[in-house]
Structure formats: structure tokens, C-alpha cells
Motif scaffolding. Sequence first.
Motif, PDB file in Angstrom:
ATOM      1  N   VAL A   4      47.006  30.428  46.176  1.00  0.00           N
ATOM      2  CA  VAL A   4      46.596  31.649  46.877  1.00  0.00           C
ATOM      3  C   VAL A   4      45.506  32.378  46.101  1.00  0.00           C
ATOM      4  N   THR A   5      45.654  32.411  44.766  1.00  0.00           N
ATOM      5  CA  THR A   5      44.620  33.049  43.951  1.00  0.00           C
ATOM      6  C   THR A   5      43.290  32.336  44.115  1.00  0.00           C
ATOM      7  N   ALA A   6      43.338  31.003  44.058  1.00  0.00           N
ATOM      8  CA  ALA A   6      42.107  30.238  44.214  1.00  0.00           C
ATOM      9  C   ALA A   6      41.480  30.496  45.578  1.00  0.00           C
ATOM     10  N   ALA A   7      42.310  30.588  46.609  1.00  0.00           N
ATOM     11  CA  ALA A   7      41.774  30.827  47.945  1.00  0.00           C
ATOM     12  C   ALA A   7      41.151  32.213  48.042  1.00  0.00           C
ATOM     13  N   TYR A   8      41.784  33.204  47.399  1.00  0.00           N
ATOM     14  CA  TYR A   8      41.210  34.547  47.428  1.00  0.00           C
ATOM     15  C   TYR A   8      39.882  34.587  46.691  1.00  0.00           C
ATOM     16  N   LEU A   9      39.825  33.904  45.534  1.00  0.00           N
ATOM     17  CA  LEU A   9      38.557  33.889  44.799  1.00  0.00           C
ATOM     18  C   LEU A   9      37.486  33.184  45.619  1.00  0.00           C
ATOM     19  N   ALA A  10      37.870  32.094  46.293  1.00  0.00           N
ATOM     20  CA  ALA A  10      36.896  31.394  47.138  1.00  0.00           C
ATOM     21  C   ALA A  10      36.439  32.299  48.274  1.00  0.00           C
ATOM     22  N   ALA A  11      37.381  33.078  48.843  1.00  0.00           N
ATOM     23  CA  ALA A  11      37.003  33.984  49.919  1.00  0.00           C
ATOM     24  C   ALA A  11      36.012  35.025  49.417  1.00  0.00           C
ATOM     25  N   ALA A  12      36.265  35.560  48.220  1.00  0.00           N
ATOM     26  CA  ALA A  12      35.335  36.550  47.664  1.00  0.00           C
ATOM     27  C   ALA A  12      33.966  35.911  47.434  1.00  0.00           C
TER      28      ALA A  12
ATOM     29  N   ALA B  26      27.300  41.027  43.479  1.00  0.00           N
ATOM     30  CA  ALA B  26      28.292  40.680  42.460  1.00  0.00           C
ATOM     31  C   ALA B  26      29.299  41.806  42.292  1.00  0.00           C
ATOM     32  N   ALA B  27      28.810  43.064  42.312  1.00  0.00           N
ATOM     33  CA  ALA B  27      29.733  44.190  42.162  1.00  0.00           C
ATOM     34  C   ALA B  27      30.700  44.238  43.331  1.00  0.00           C
ATOM     35  N   LEU B  28      30.156  44.069  44.549  1.00  0.00           N
ATOM     36  CA  LEU B  28      31.031  44.103  45.719  1.00  0.00           C
ATOM     37  C   LEU B  28      32.025  42.956  45.706  1.00  0.00           C
ATOM     38  N   GLY B  29      31.558  41.787  45.242  1.00  0.00           N
ATOM     39  CA  GLY B  29      32.446  40.637  45.200  1.00  0.00           C
ATOM     40  C   GLY B  29      33.565  40.820  44.202  1.00  0.00           C
ATOM     41  N   ALA B  30      33.239  41.402  43.059  1.00  0.00           N
ATOM     42  CA  ALA B  30      34.287  41.660  42.070  1.00  0.00           C
ATOM     43  C   ALA B  30      35.310  42.638  42.621  1.00  0.00           C
ATOM     44  N   PHE B  31      34.817  43.666  43.321  1.00  0.00           N
ATOM     45  CA  PHE B  31      35.736  44.637  43.923  1.00  0.00           C
ATOM     46  C   PHE B  31      36.628  43.950  44.950  1.00  0.00           C
TER      47      PHE B  31
END
Lengths: 127, 304
Positions: A4-12, B26-31
Motif C-alpha cells: 500500500v505504501t508503494a502504491a501511494y508513493l507511485a500515486a504521488a 516536488a513540494a506538492l508531491g511531497a505533501f
Amino acid sequence: MTVVTAAYLAAAAVFCVGLYGIMTKRNLIRITMSVSFIESAALLALVASGYEAFGGRPGAGTEMACADPVPHALALTGIVIGVSTTALALSLIIKLYKNYHTLDVADIKDARRRWLNEEPEGRVGAG
Amino acid sequence: MAEARANDSTYFARVRSKGAAVITVAALGAFLAAVLLGGGYPGPYQAGDPTLLMRDVSPSSVGDTAAMGYAAPPFYVAGRPEGFAHGGAAPAGLRRVSQRYIESAPDDTGAVNAVSAVLLDYRAFDTLGEIAVMFAAVTGIVALLSRGRLPSSGVGLSPVVKRGALYVPAFMFLSGAYIALHGHISPGGGFQAGVIFAAISVVLCVVYGTAFEWRLLNPVTKTALESGGAIAFMLLGFIGPLKGLPYLTNLAAGLPKGHPGSLASGGYIPLLNAAIAVEVGAGLALAFYSMIKRLDYPEGGDWR
């Protein structure tokens, strides 16, 4: 790192790719593609939120763990809305191309200013 | 001029350069990552908190709310019990609505696929709005692109491809019908099947040319199919009001439940899936045809 963490990071990450495209690209079709990227990021986060470890597909009436069906149903709704809006945006782009013979946002703005018989105003923040 | 245009290249936000865009993104993505990884929910649970994603609605099977031991409607946060606060426990007595959907969907709706049960029984009214959005989008596309020349925009591919692709649409139709009619048993459903049906129209346009496709399935036919699917959905919803129950009531209105897991089960869910498949398929085919047809205007005509 869980799935789930990996999927959230991929989504971001996918969201960032889409946002970057919207902010920097000038081609209308690329902007539409970037909007689709952002939509995909939202759907990925939504589906990942319903993930269950070692769970199957969201079927009912079984003993095994299964994924949460409600985010899946919401994602389905989101996909349909996204397809509708993307298709409508592309048809508007077709009309814009027929009118202005370009897909460049800046060219379309210039042409529109000329069409309105206005002097090209000084651009805010140009320098 | 080129310099000025380079500065005007941003459409939604006026950033000076790609460097600024990168920093902003990048800032928005980190948020965003922080919000998602924090559970998407910043504080401890409080009843009536507007940041909760959704609230449970009473089940469509009228009258069994108390019988299921299902008192006050609980709240639901992104499908995860750990989504409550940062490691905070869910409040006592809270039952996840998803758990109820998974456990009792076969009894409530007769559908084994819980996603279909949510989409077409528990929250069928949302799906009605969804197909209304699709209908409105297709109407807008057709209206925007309505002044083109209709029949002859393409002549298709070579005779080899035409002969080879002869049997493809039949199998595509079979696949789409399978996915539509098994939507309450296995993953799939009306929307997915509708996309496959629209792909049949795309194959016909590309391989055999738009003139052939226009003769086989002209836009008037597609419009009738699209409207017919949407109207069938709405009329099926009126079974409930005829019995004095809410709109879009399924099993409580006396529709046959069948044996969950078999093809003939789930009340009106297979019928709704079929109606959605026809509506979405015809609508997307219409949108595709409107987009690829040649937008020739007569000489001296205006461009509007």
C-alpha cells in the motif's frame, strides 16, 4: 515498505508527472494527457486504499480475506467520469484546431487577442 | 517574441521556468505523499467530522436495518481500519460498512461480486447519475462536432486485412456479452462490456472504413440504442415505486433472487448491466465516430 505504501508513493509520483505536464506543456493534447495522469493517480490511491494483504478480489460469501469493494466501486465511477471529460475535452480540442490551425496554447491566445482587435498587452511577469 | 512566448507557456499557473515548475511539483508531491501515507485523515475520530470521505446509507433492502443488528449508521474512512488517525483505534461499536457489504451482499442482493452489488444495488442511484454524465458528455461531443460531412471519411485497409478481420467482431461481441451478463458473478459489468462493444465499432471503422460502418450502424441507430439503454435503466428503477418502495429497489420489491452464484440471480442486476452495456457501447461508438469523421466544410462556409 508495504504494497500500500508503494502504491501511494507511485500515486504521488504519477500525480507529479501530470502536474508537471499541465504546468509546462503548451500542446493541448499533452495537457489533456497530463490531466488523465492526475486522474490515474487518484484512482491508484483509491484502489490501493482498499487493499487487504493476502486478500482476493472483492467477492462476497467466502471465508478468505478480500479487498474492500467500496473503493473499487468508487474507482469505477471515477473512470467513467474521467473518460467522459477527456472525450469532451478532445472534441473541444478538435474544434479549436479547426478554428486556429494550431494546438499551441500561446498561439491560440495570440490569435484570440488579434481577433478581439486588441493590442497584445504586456505580459504579466515577463522578463 | 519568442522570449515573451516562452514566459507565457504556462496555462494554469504562471511560473517563470521549468525549474520553478519542478520545485512546485516536488513540494506538492511531497505533501500529497505525506497526506496519503498518514492515512488521509489528520486527527482523531469525531462523529460528524466533515473530512470523512463518506457516510453509510441505509441498505436498499428496506426494513432489515434493525434486523441486521445495524443500529446507527457508522462512518467509513477510506476502507482501512488503520485509517483512523495516526495509529488511533477506531471508536468502539464502529462496524465497517464494507464488512457488511462483503458478508451480506449475497443475501441482500443475490450478487456474489461485491463491487456489482455496491454499484447496482446499494448505490444504484449513483450509477444512474454516472450514466447521466456519460450521456451528457456524448451529447456534448455530438453537438460540438455535428457539422461535418457524414458518410465517407475512410475507405479502410487492404483486402487482406478486411478478410482476416472478418470474424473478429463476432468474438468481440461474444466477449462483451459474457462480461456484461456475468457482471454479478465475476469481475466485470456493464461499463467494461460497453467499452468492448464500442471497440467493435472502432474495428469496423478502421478496417472496413467509415462508410461501411455508417451503413451498418448509422448514428441514428446508435442514438436510439444509447437512449434506449438509459431509459431501460430508469424504467427498471420504477419497479420499487410501483410496490410503494423507494426508487431502484431490488430484491425487496419482489424481484427474483435466484441462487447466488448462478447466472440467473441478483434480481435486476443483470438487466441493469445489459442496459448499461448498450448505453455505454453505443455512446462511446457515437463519440468515436463523431471525432474521426472528416470535418469538411463547404467552400465559403464559415468556420463556426
